[in-house]
Design an enzyme around this catalytic site. Structure first.
Site, PDB file in Angstrom:
ATOM      1  N   ASP A 102      14.545  25.630  25.142  1.00  0.00           N
ATOM      2  CA  ASP A 102      15.252  25.125  24.258  1.00  0.00           C
ATOM      3  C   ASP A 102      16.506  25.425  24.705  1.00  0.00           C
ATOM      4  O   ASP A 102      17.110  26.785  24.346  1.00  0.00           O
ATOM      5  CB  ASP A 102      15.297  25.865  22.750  1.00  0.00           C
ATOM      6  CG  ASP A 102      16.554  25.571  21.804  1.00  0.00           C
ATOM      7  OD1 ASP A 102      16.848  24.331  22.628  1.00  0.00           O
ATOM      8  OD2 ASP A 102      16.157  25.961  20.929  1.00  0.00           O
TER       9      ASP A 102
ATOM     10  N   LEU B 255      20.668  27.594   9.197  1.00  0.00           N
ATOM     11  CA  LEU B 255      22.731  27.449   8.873  1.00  0.00           C
ATOM     12  C   LEU B 255      22.880  28.574   7.789  1.00  0.00           C
ATOM     13  O   LEU B 255      21.437  28.447   6.728  1.00  0.00           O
ATOM     14  CB  LEU B 255      22.890  26.221   8.411  1.00  0.00           C
ATOM     15  CG  LEU B 255      24.421  25.695   8.411  1.00  0.00           C
ATOM     16  CD1 LEU B 255      24.203  24.070   8.349  1.00  0.00           C
ATOM     17  CD2 LEU B 255      24.747  26.569   7.057  1.00  0.00           C
TER      18      LEU B 255
ATOM     19  N   GLY C  57      20.147  37.695  12.245  1.00  0.00           N
ATOM     20  CA  GLY C  57      18.740  38.151  11.988  1.00  0.00           C
ATOM     21  C   GLY C  57      17.935  37.713  11.356  1.00  0.00           C
ATOM     22  O   GLY C  57      17.986  36.301  11.349  1.00  0.00           O
TER      23      GLY C  57
ATOM     24  N   HIS D 272      19.462  39.670  21.487  1.00  0.00           N
ATOM     25  CA  HIS D 272      20.421  37.994  20.868  1.00  0.00           C
ATOM     26  C   HIS D 272      19.710  38.087  19.090  1.00  0.00           C
ATOM     27  O   HIS D 272      20.223  37.330  18.485  1.00  0.00           O
ATOM     28  CB  HIS D 272      19.377  36.967  21.156  1.00  0.00           C
ATOM     29  CG  HIS D 272      18.131  36.076  20.903  1.00  0.00           C
ATOM     30  ND1 HIS D 272      16.993  37.535  20.833  1.00  0.00           N
ATOM     31  CD2 HIS D 272      18.303  35.556  20.754  1.00  0.00           C
ATOM     32  CE1 HIS D 272      15.882  36.857  20.851  1.00  0.00           C
ATOM     33  NE2 HIS D 272      16.444  35.622  20.479  1.00  0.00           N
TER      34      HIS D 272
ATOM     35  N   LYS E  55      17.072  26.128   6.357  1.00  0.00           N
ATOM     36  CA  LYS E  55      16.105  25.952   6.812  1.00  0.00           C
ATOM     37  C   LYS E  55      15.833  25.037   7.647  1.00  0.00           C
ATOM     38  O   LYS E  55      15.102  23.936   7.427  1.00  0.00           O
ATOM     39  CB  LYS E  55      15.302  27.299   6.535  1.00  0.00           C
ATOM     40  CG  LYS E  55      13.922  27.809   6.643  1.00  0.00           C
ATOM     41  CD  LYS E  55      14.500  29.251   7.261  1.00  0.00           C
ATOM     42  CE  LYS E  55      14.150  29.039   8.768  1.00  0.00           C
ATOM     43  NZ  LYS E  55      13.792  28.830   9.774  1.00  0.00           N
TER      44      LYS E  55
END
Lengths: 481, 142
Positions: A93, A203, A379, A404, A480
């Site tokens: 990715d 998001l 997180g 990250h 999600k």
């Protein structure tokens, strides 16, 4: 394997521990994080230390866990003259990354409309397996996006002109060459612009609370100005387009290794000299994917602005939906660092690691020059995320890199055995987090228990001065994939 | 017999699979089934659309990599979920695979979808024959 403690939160595996290591490996971790780190991390980071042209150390960040090729959380810099480039050091990715946006909305204004907002965002930003983006582009437009990234979006009405200031490399990294990208990558990615993806992509609507502001001055500069302010975080990457670019070149490199007389300890670390035709082609194709990821997050931003505007019946400008920053955490970048007293050009691979440039870096927008780069650490959906600031020490020690995320500690199937999607949904609702997901089993795999304690991970790098804590963000709504 | 298991203790963030078959064809079919089982409940996939594939590789492990990469590609490029694989593998100078694969277009409101697979990786990748069985281990990037 011998792991020596160098100082509090810093560990080193000497290069005598594995045949072929060119440099020592260093792991940033508290005692607890190190104790629980996957055994695969130690193998993988020492494999990285064997790659030609590596400089100083093979580094693993505190969120490190067992990946493929590099560990997730792996950072390595290779001499651009005689070093390598490896798709396994970037990930499939390409330019998976984070974007954080402010609003001037308060929690009291958002809470009553939260369900409506989450539903609208779920509709506007397609997620999960088989999601199609609402933006239709031609092959020639996609090629423009490969070269011009977020710029293309802004010029075509998907963003505001000043958005580009707040994106790493202004949302388009020069040097991308669409002729190095396969037709397959194009046909795989052409309908996915503006989609979120799956797995750990999300998001999120998040809340700033007063006790979670650690540095008021820097927070203010980053646009976090009030308690109870609502912000929006996006985690996604280059989608099928980037996945295919990486797959194509992994095969190329797997074959090219013989040609260059190179061997690696893990086939996924297949690499080629950066200056070789194969290395150079991959770099140019990888940048196409990186730019398309900036574009993807830009289109998602546009959809978010439209959604908020619709739900609150107010212009996105008036709602103050401004980008704080957008930064990659799966990428390789040509950068310069002082190594053995001399400035040297290196190709920094960051796989599950965020760039963390300190104050004064010329790459930063003017308004962040004095405080350092915003670092966005995502997180788990249950525990929250962090906004941090890059430091000079990161430039000296970690090739301007930091963690990250929280880092997984449990496999996906183990998480599924411990958590059920529907129960998790209810539990999170009780905790004030409204979730809408494309997949219930996918949701269970992302349960908070599957991750390390993000505060401990962030604290490790704060203590070492690699990144400084600015704000912790609490989720209240989550889309999600 | 075609079979596969998910390996819990390898590659924390991704999915590790061991697949088996009495023949290479069964091994390839089991590996494909496992890959789509990660992404969806494959029992609900209707066999409405047929795709014909031809792949060649000088190595058998390379052929399995190509095979899985191809079906992952088709999942995105043609929005397909597959449920049945009729495969023939022959060996001349190269290994050659000819397959008819059956499935249907992804429908987010109909299919029980799970986690997307981004790619097949080479990490700990292996294909071997043992006691008359073909066995492979591979890791999918999620």
């Amino acid at each position: 394997m011998k792991v020596n403690k160098i100082s509090d939160c810093l560990w080193e595996i000497p290069k005598t521990e594995k045949e072929g290591m060119l440099v020592p490996a260093r792991i940033y971790a508290s005692d607890t994080l190190l104790e629980h780190m996957d055994k695969g991390v130690f193998e993988q980071i020492t494999n990285v230390a064997c790659l030609p042209g590596i400089q100083k150390y093979a580094l693993c960040m505190p969120d490190g866990h067992w990946g493929y090729g590099f560990p997730i959380g792996g950072v390595a810099a290779f001499d651009t003259k005689d070093g390598i480039i490896s798709p396994g050091g970037i990930g499939f990715d390409i330019n998976c990354g984070m974007r954080l946006m402010t609003t001037n909305l308060k929690v009291d204004e958002v809470k009553p409309r939260l369900r409506e907002l989450v539903n609208e965002l779920f509709r506007a930003v397609p997620a999960g397996v088989g999601a199609k983006g609402s933006l239709k582009v031609s092959v020639s437009q996609l090629k423009e996006i490969m070269e011009r990234g977020a710029d293309w979006c802004i010029e075509n009405g998907y963003g505001w002109p000043h958005d580009r200031e707040k994106i790493e490399e202004r949302g388009h990294i020069p040097g991308a060459d669409p002729s190095k990208v396969s037709e397959k990558a194009i046909s795989r990615g052409i309908n996915q612009l503006g989609t979120l993806g799956s797995g750990n992509h999300y998001l999120e609507i998040q809340l700033v609370t007063i006790e979670n502001i650690f540095d008021e001055k820097v927070a203010n500069i980053f646009g976090i100005r009030e308690q109870n302010q609502i912000v929006i975080m996006v985690h996604c990457g280059s989608r099928g387009f980037g996945h295919q670019v990486a797959t194509d070149y992994l095969r190329v490199f797997d074959k090219a290794m013989k040609k260059y007389g190179m061997t690696v300890r893990d086939r996924e670390l297949a690499c080629a000299p950066f200056k070789s035709p194969e290395g150079s082609d991959y770099y140019k194709a990888m940048l196409c994917a990186a730019n398309s990821a900036f574009a993807n997050r830009q289109i998602i931003t546009h959809r978010i602005r439209e959604s908020f505007s619709k739900v609150f019946d107010t212009d996105a400008e008036k709602l103050g939906i401004e980008i704080v920053y957008d930064v990659a955490h799966n990428i390789a970048r040509v950068e310069k660092y002082k190594i053995n007293g001399k400035e040297k050009e290196v190709l920094v691979h960051r796989k599950g690691s965020t760039r963390s440039f300190g104050p004064g870096s010329k790459e930063l927008p003017e308004i962040y020059k004095d405080v350092g780069q915003p670092v966005i650490v995502g997180g788990s959906m249950q525990t929250g995320s962090y906004l941090l600031a890059g430091t000079e020490k990161a430039m000296e020690e970690t090739f301007g890199s930091t963690m990250h995320g929280a880092g997984r500690t449990m496999s996906r199937s183990a998480a599924r055995k411990k958590a059920r999607g529907d129960q998790l949904l209810k539990a999170m609702d009780k905790d004030g987090i409204l979730v809408k997901t494309a997949s219930m089993s996918g949701l269970a795999e992302e349960a908070g228990i599957a991750y390390k304690d993000i505060s401990e991970v962030v604290e490790t790098m704060d203590k070492l001065g690699i990144t400084k804590k600015v704000v912790k963000l609490k989720p209240i709504g989550n889309i999600k994939g | 017999m075609e079979e596969y298991i998910f390996l819990d203790d390898i590659a924390t963030a991704d999915v590790a699979i061991e697949s088996r078959g009495d023949t290479l064809e069964e091994l390839f079919s089991a590996s494909a089934m496992a890959t789509f089982e990660v992404m969806a409940d494959t029992s609900g996939i209707q066999l409405k659309i047929k795709k014909v594939l031809h792949l060649e590789n000088s190595e058998i492990d390379g052929l399995l990599f190509d095979w899985l990469a191809e079906i992952i590609y088709l999942k995105d490029a043609e929005y397909m979920l597959f449920g049945k694989y009729d495969i023939k593998i022959t060996k001349n100078s190269n290994y050659q695979l000819d397959a008819e694969i059956l499935g249907e277009e992804i429908n987010q409101s109909k299919h029980d979808l799970r986690c997307d697979v981004k790619a097949i990786t080479f990490h700990l990748f292996e294909v071997y024959e043992k006691d008359g069985k073909w066995i492979s281990r591979f890791i999918l990037d999620i």
